[in-house]
Design an enzyme around this catalytic site. Sequence first.
Site, PDB file in Angstrom:
ATOM      1  N   CYS A  77       0.805  -1.219   0.000  1.00 48.12           N
ATOM      2  CA  CYS A  77       0.000   0.000   0.000  1.00 48.12           C
ATOM      3  C   CYS A  77       0.837   1.267   0.000  1.00 48.12           C
ATOM      4  CB  CYS A  77      -0.967  -0.001   1.180  1.00 48.12           C
ATOM      5  SG  CYS A  77      -0.158  -0.211   2.787  1.00 48.12           S
TER       6      CYS A  77
ATOM      7  N   HIS B  82      -1.356   0.318   7.348  1.00 46.60           N
ATOM      8  CA  HIS B  82      -1.975   0.558   6.050  1.00 46.60           C
ATOM      9  C   HIS B  82      -1.697   2.002   5.673  1.00 46.60           C
ATOM     10  CE1 HIS B  82      -4.434  -0.411   2.670  1.00 46.60           C
ATOM     11  NE2 HIS B  82      -5.368   0.478   2.951  1.00 46.60           N
TER      12      HIS B  82
ATOM     13  N   ASP C  23      -7.850   4.593  -1.777  1.00 48.84           N
ATOM     14  CA  ASP C  23      -7.342   3.352  -1.198  1.00 48.84           C
ATOM     15  C   ASP C  23      -7.549   2.264  -2.238  1.00 48.84           C
ATOM     16  OD1 ASP C  23      -6.747   1.040   0.200  1.00 48.84           O
ATOM     17  OD2 ASP C  23      -8.129   1.427   1.855  1.00 48.84           O
TER      18      ASP C  23
END
Length: 172
Positions: A19, A73, A88
Amino acid sequence: MEVSILFNRDECIYTSCYCEENVWKLCSKLQDGGRLQQLKNVYAVFISNNTKMIPIWEQRSAEQGSFVVWDYHVILIYEEAEGCHIYDLDTWLSFPSSFDDYIQKAIRDENLMQQKYHRKFRMVPGTVFLEKFASDRSHMKAANGDWLKPPPTYPCISTAGNGTASVGMLKL
């Protein structure tokens, strides 16, 4: 007023479980495209905690409506006059998601969680993230050197000489 969409999901570079690199690539895309005014309104948001166990709902690595417990994250926030939007690439939610929708559906109320799952957020301006972030991806290798998850096909992100550290960390 209409929301300015920075990217469509299908035009983004994406690697599952990377991520922070996905968000770095989004910031880089803005910079490389000469969209510096928009980059000034972008933040990389690191979500983690001391136990490295943070629940996030509506992630593609789980069924819709369920949650995943990540060690951390990273998401991208784009702030504009009409409000903030979350980018995201790991979510089932819309891309982008409104800030309120993402908080309600993906982050959820910590008052209903055990203390060990309470999250900490660190917002890093997109320009600083591009300048300072680096990763040698060593945090994604097992003790025997095997990959825990397949790495991106592009080279490791390196911003050598800018006070960066490896393993997806920032020194500011």
